[in-house]
Design an enzyme around this catalytic site. Structure first.
Site, PDB file in Angstrom:
ATOM      1  N   ASP A  71      90.853 -32.673 -42.184  1.00  0.00           N
ATOM      2  CA  ASP A  71      89.649 -32.157 -42.833  1.00  0.00           C
ATOM      3  C   ASP A  71      89.547 -30.668 -42.502  1.00  0.00           C
ATOM      4  O   ASP A  71      89.825 -30.256 -41.365  1.00  0.00           O
ATOM      5  CB  ASP A  71      88.400 -32.863 -42.324  1.00  0.00           C
ATOM      6  CG  ASP A  71      88.214 -34.260 -42.911  1.00  0.00           C
ATOM      7  OD1 ASP A  71      89.121 -34.748 -43.601  1.00  0.00           O
ATOM      8  OD2 ASP A  71      87.157 -34.869 -42.638  1.00  0.00           O
ATOM      9  N   CYS A 107      78.268 -26.869 -41.970  1.00  0.00           N
ATOM     10  CA  CYS A 107      78.924 -27.906 -42.783  1.00  0.00           C
ATOM     11  C   CYS A 107      78.581 -27.770 -44.262  1.00  0.00           C
ATOM     12  O   CYS A 107      79.427 -28.019 -45.133  1.00  0.00           O
ATOM     13  CB  CYS A 107      78.483 -29.293 -42.329  1.00  0.00           C
ATOM     14  SG  CYS A 107      78.867 -29.700 -40.611  1.00  0.00           S
ATOM     15  N   ASP A 154      83.902 -29.342 -45.363  1.00  0.00           N
ATOM     16  CA  ASP A 154      84.822 -30.398 -44.954  1.00  0.00           C
ATOM     17  C   ASP A 154      86.119 -30.371 -45.742  1.00  0.00           C
ATOM     18  O   ASP A 154      87.177 -30.760 -45.223  1.00  0.00           O
ATOM     19  CB  ASP A 154      84.161 -31.769 -45.129  1.00  0.00           C
ATOM     20  CG  ASP A 154      82.981 -31.975 -44.201  1.00  0.00           C
ATOM     21  OD1 ASP A 154      82.691 -31.062 -43.395  1.00  0.00           O
ATOM     22  OD2 ASP A 154      82.341 -33.040 -44.291  1.00  0.00           O
TER      23      ASP A 154
END
Length: 378
Positions: free
Chosen positions: A195, A354, A109
């Site tokens: 982000d 992620c 992120d």
């Protein structure tokens, strides 16, 4: 081709050499703030918990993160981990304050590698303002080790109340549908906000999703920064996603010429042309094993975390162990599929892609869109 730089990654699929895997140590519940309204799935009217996560929840997530790290190491990949950080500490700046921070589970992120450059994203939420800190020691190590390594920190936004559009959270679904073509979300357009997980790398071409966490000013900053370095930056939209946040559960490049797509979140009409004109295939992911109502209680992500796979090479991909329909599809597409349990990590806002930040892959910058016509910003 093996490249000896300390930092080198141009896309999402070249053979992986070094990667950072996140950690749940000292994680906290994300606080309610203008950029985030967390809710309990089975009891949305109950106040969301505050403060540190339980020891048991942290241990469950860390066990799965350690399992991912072990799998990567078994494939000869160097795995690094973030430094410990006190996420229970409040944050106070001249523009805002927030009672606690969040976690270091999802390095994707905040950190992204563009060739030999490391970029730290602005971030869009107050609780994540200092989330770069667990990676600073690593970044200094890479920067000191190799004079070719570039390091850029994007301008930090104020995160004052006026930066946000708080009425966004009160819009009914019908109003969201009516406004979906204007792509106005909880973050305004005056300050640079993005982000890193709203970006996807395809050699010379970078996709950036306009979303709740990345605004048009953020995309404009990225174009101005990356175009002089030879990149082409493309804004993409998914108008049927009313809460868009991070591209890697919606549009996932797996290898040159192939993208895993979300059947419930198609690209805006016309944006698919760059792919089809260059011979790319867009393949819909199967429905996830868990529905939205079956996701972990405190998870703020959708069922489409199922798509959040991690490529170790153009032929090897890691998938969550219970997502058998997706595993079968990837096998039919000639991938060797590796699986790990990762359900407990979902509560922390992400899955396999992620929870990682690839620092070094084999390969060089290539042009996968030779028929593309691109107009630079300047």
């Amino acid at each position: 081709m093996r490249y000896s730089a300390a930092v080198n990654s141009w896309n999402e699929w070249d053979p992986l050499q070094e990667i950072v895997v996140g950690s749940a140590d000292n994680a906290c519940f994300e606080p309610t703030e203008p950029g985030s309204r967390p809710a309990i799935r089975d009891s949305p009217d109950t106040p969301f918990p505050t403060g540190p996560k339980s020891k048991e929840a942290i241990e469950r997530a860390n066990e799965e993160l350690a399992g991912l790290a072990a799998l990567l190491e078994s494939q000869g990949i160097t795995v690094r981990r973030p430094e410990p950080h006190d996420f229970s500490a409040p944050v106070r700046t001249p523009g805002f304050e927030v009672e606690n921070q969040y976690c270091a589970v999802c390095p994707r992120d905040v950190m992204i590698t563009m060739g030999n450059e490391i970029i730290e994203a602005t971030m869009s939420r107050r609780a994540r303002y200092f989330e770069y800190e667990p990676y600073r020691k690593l970044v200094y190590e890479y920067w000191n080790a190799d004079p070719r390594v570039e390091w850029t920190t994007a301008p930090k936004p104020s995160m004052r109340d006026g930066m946000y559009r708080e009425e966004f959270w009160e819009w009914p679904l019908e109003q969201r549908h009516a406004r979906m073509h204007s792509f106005e979300f909880c973050v305004g357009q005056d300050e640079v906000v993005f982000d890193a997980a709203d970006m996807s790398r395809l050699g010379r071409d970078i996709l950036v999703q306009e979303s709740m966490t990345t605004n048009r000013a953020g995309i404009r900053w990225l174009r101005r920064h990356l175009e002089p370095r030879g990149f082409r930056v493309h804004t993409v939209h998914f108008p049927l996603d009313f809460f868009p946040s991070h591209i890697d559960c919606t549009f996932v490049p797996l290898r040159p010429g192939l993208v895993l797509t979300n059947p419930e979140r198609p690209l805006r009409e016309g944006e698919e042309k760059m792919f089809l004109a260059n011979g790319w295939e867009l393949v819909d992911a199967p429905q996830p094993v868990l529905g939205n109502d079956e996701m972990p209680k405190y998870c703020q992500s959708s069922k489409w975390l199922s798509m959040n796979v991690l490529s170790m090479s153009p032929t090897k991909v890691i998938c969550e162990e219970r997502e058998k329909p997706l595993q079968d599809l990837l096998t039919k597409l000639d991938f060797e599929v590796f699986t790990v349990p990762f359900r407990h990590v979902f509560e922390y806002g992400g899955s396999l892609h992620c929870a990682t930040w690839d620092v070094r892959r084999e390969g060089i910058c290539e042009d996968y869109f030779p028929a593309l016509r691109y107009e630079p910003l300047v």
